[in-house]
Design an enzyme around this catalytic site. Structure first.
Site, PDB file in Angstrom:
ATOM      1  N   ASN A 189       0.778  -1.243   0.000  1.00  0.00           N
ATOM      2  CA  ASN A 189       0.000   0.000   0.000  1.00  0.00           C
ATOM      3  C   ASN A 189       0.810   1.295   0.000  1.00  0.00           C
ATOM      4  OD1 ASN A 189       0.653  -0.535   2.664  1.00  0.00           O
ATOM      5  ND2 ASN A 189      -1.248   0.288   3.478  1.00  0.00           N
ATOM      6  N   GLU A 219       4.271  -4.617  11.915  1.00  0.00           N
ATOM      7  CA  GLU A 219       3.363  -3.472  11.750  1.00  0.00           C
ATOM      8  C   GLU A 219       2.160  -4.009  10.989  1.00  0.00           C
ATOM      9  OE1 GLU A 219       3.912  -0.551  13.085  1.00  0.00           O
ATOM     10  OE2 GLU A 219       5.958  -0.958  13.737  1.00  0.00           O
ATOM     11  N   CYS A 235      -3.342   1.478   6.628  1.00  0.00           N
ATOM     12  CA  CYS A 235      -3.508   0.722   7.876  1.00  0.00           C
ATOM     13  C   CYS A 235      -4.190   1.544   8.961  1.00  0.00           C
ATOM     14  CB  CYS A 235      -2.159   0.201   8.348  1.00  0.00           C
ATOM     15  SG  CYS A 235      -0.887   1.438   8.256  1.00  0.00           S
TER      16      CYS A 235
END
Ligand code: NAP
Length: 474
Positions: free
Chosen positions: A153, A249, A283
């Site tokens: 992303n 993450e 995210c």
């Protein structure tokens, strides 16, 4: 179409034995043939990174900072080329793509500065009864080989968050970019090469994570795995990594509380940005909005109105706000979640349809907390809006999640801001803005299923080094 991309191993570009065609998510244009690294190539990549650890360790702080400054300058030189890579392989609207490159440059600048700030401390050994006439100090040493596994992303900036700190601290790296975004990883290697990176300090291996991942994660010469991606892959990596350092993450279904505000339109505008920028594939995208009862109807009307003005379409067009999801499978999954919500009694206040590869920006109300659109990570342009009566209920709503990356709170009352800062179960509390706020020097990382360890250049640099203690008997 390109002749075929190359892997970057030991300072050289080499062909693959097998290739896979890369397509653009928006219009399925054939973009490139991407090599699928073999086991032998992954092993050589680790050999080379291992071999280069001595060279990297011997660089001075000044030399590491110069290298990273040159990399930042390289991204400035090739900024538009990099942005166009994002448009093609990532379907990132060009406006957002240029924004990512600007941040990438800043991340490498922060890393260059950080390289000069790594230092240890004196330890007062004589404070201990048996420590008389002794001098102690700590120094930070590089770990050695770091495996960096990155998601699709933010393929330039999230890679910068791994490579920048890794080199600032004097490590070497094997980078495995996401299968859908290999061109950004390879472009990053070209920029590092031009910046004067020592041979073997960085390798980029492309191919499927499910095939290559274990080779990196289980190799004893790899001292740390830094991973950004989904929860399932992150958990599996942690289980296999043994005694290596691991930072994860991972995802989230971030919540924002709209409690008391001075300028509702400005809050609505930020919520639309947070929910729909890069089609919600962020995210810390805004996924769950909790609005004080008395503001609820006005907020919702304005949210719908503002969302209506978003331009949907080709990521290459200058005015496009929302484009395709990363794959047909992802848009089908999200469409099924929206349909499920509708069938279970939720109201689709706006959007809800699939237009080719694009899912319309979608606003859902009356959605039960257990529905996928609330309980799981949507990772797409879908947001739920829920009214609440008391601030305690709003905090409980945000905390009602398996994730905990960041949360936002709009309030004009200082006591509520501090209460939220204390009680929200997340890695970052963002007062008077959306949870999507991030600049690249702040500490960043989640709790619960959102991961372990912190990024943000200073914090990753610490994670990517080892404290060594030295004691002198005088
Ligand atoms: P993903 O499917 O987990 O993939 C991430 C990376 O892991 C890719 O390079 C992938 O390679 C690789 N991989 C896949 N299987 C593997 C295995 N068995 N062993 C080792 N590596 C493996 O995630 P994604 O779809 O690219 O990214 C979306 C997710 O990332 C979302 O959940 C999002 O929230 C999260 N994310 C978190 C942050 C954060 O900072 N917290 C930032 C951005 C994104 P292939 O592509 O070849 O499968």
């Amino acid at each position: 179409m390109n002749e075929g991309e190359m892997l970057y191993i030991d300072g050289d570009w080499e062909a693959g034995e097998r290739y896979e065609t890369l397509y653009s998510p928006y219009d399925q244009e054939e973009l490139a043939r991407i090599p699928l690294a073999t086991k032998a190539q992954v092993k050589r990549a680790i050999d080379s990174a291992h071999h280069a650890t001595r060279t990297m360790k011997s660089l001075s702080a000044f030399e590491r900072a110069e290298l990273l400054s040159n990399v930042a300058a390289g991204f400035e030189k090739y900024d538009e080329q990099c942005a166009q890579i994002l448009v093609k392989e990532n379907a990132k609207p060009i406006k957002a793509a240029r924004g990512e490159i600007k941040r990438t440059i800043e991340t490498y600048r922060f890393a260059a500065e950080e390289a000069k700030r790594i230092h240890g401390e004196m330890v007062p050994l004589d404070a201990a009864e048996g420590g008389k006439s002794r001098l102690g100090y700590t120094k930070h040493e590089p770990l050695g080989v770091i495996a960096a596994i990155t998601p699709f992303n933010f393929p330039f900036n999230l890679t910068a968050h791994k490579l920048g700190p890794a080199f600032a601290a004097g490590n070497t790296v094997v980078l495995k970019p996401a299968s859908q975004t290999p061109l950004s990883g390879l472009m990053t290697a070209r920029i590092f090469e031009e910046a004067g990176l020592p041979k073997g300090a960085l390798q980029v291996i492309t191919g499927k994570g499910s095939e290559l991942g274990d080779l990196l994660v289980k190799d004893d010469r790899v001292r740390m795995v830094t991973f950004t991606g989904s929860v399932s892959v992150g958990k599996a990596i942690r289980e296999k990594a043994g005694l290596k350092k691991v930072t994860l993450e991972l995802g989230s279904n971030s919540g924002v509380i709209v409690d008391t505000v001075e300028d509702l339109d400005a809050v609505v505008e930020r919520c639309v940005e947070g929910a729909f920028t890069y089609a919600g594939q962020v995210c810390i995208s805004v996924q769950r909005i909790f609005v004080q009862d008395r503001l609820y109807h006005t907020f919702l009307d304005r949210l719908v109105e503002k969302t209506e003005s978003l331009q949907i379409g080709d990521p290459a067009h200058e005015n496009t706000d929302v484009s395709a999801l990363i794959s047909p499978g992802e848009s089908e999954r999200l469409q099924a979640w929206v349909n499920e919500a509708h069938e279970q009694g939720a109201t689709i206040a706006f959007g809800g349809n699939k237009r080719g590869a694009v899912i319309e920006p979608t606003i859902i109300t009356n959605a039960d907390r257990t529905l996928s659109v609330n309980a799981d990570e949507a990772f797409g342009p879908v947001v739920t809006v829920t009214p609440y009566e008391t601030f305690d209920q709003a905090i409980a709503g945000v905390n009602d999640s398996a994730y905990g990356l960041q949360a936002g709170v709009f309030t004009t009352e200082i006591a509520k801001a501090f209460k939220a800062a204390d009680e929200l179960e997340v890695g970052g509390v963002i007062i008077n803005d959306i949870p999507t706020f991030r600049v690249d020097n702040m500490p960043y990382g989640g709790v619960k299923n959102s991961g372990i360890g912190k990024e943000g250049v200073k914090y990753s640099t610490e994670e990517m080094s080892e404290i060594k203690f030295v004691s002198f008997k005088l």
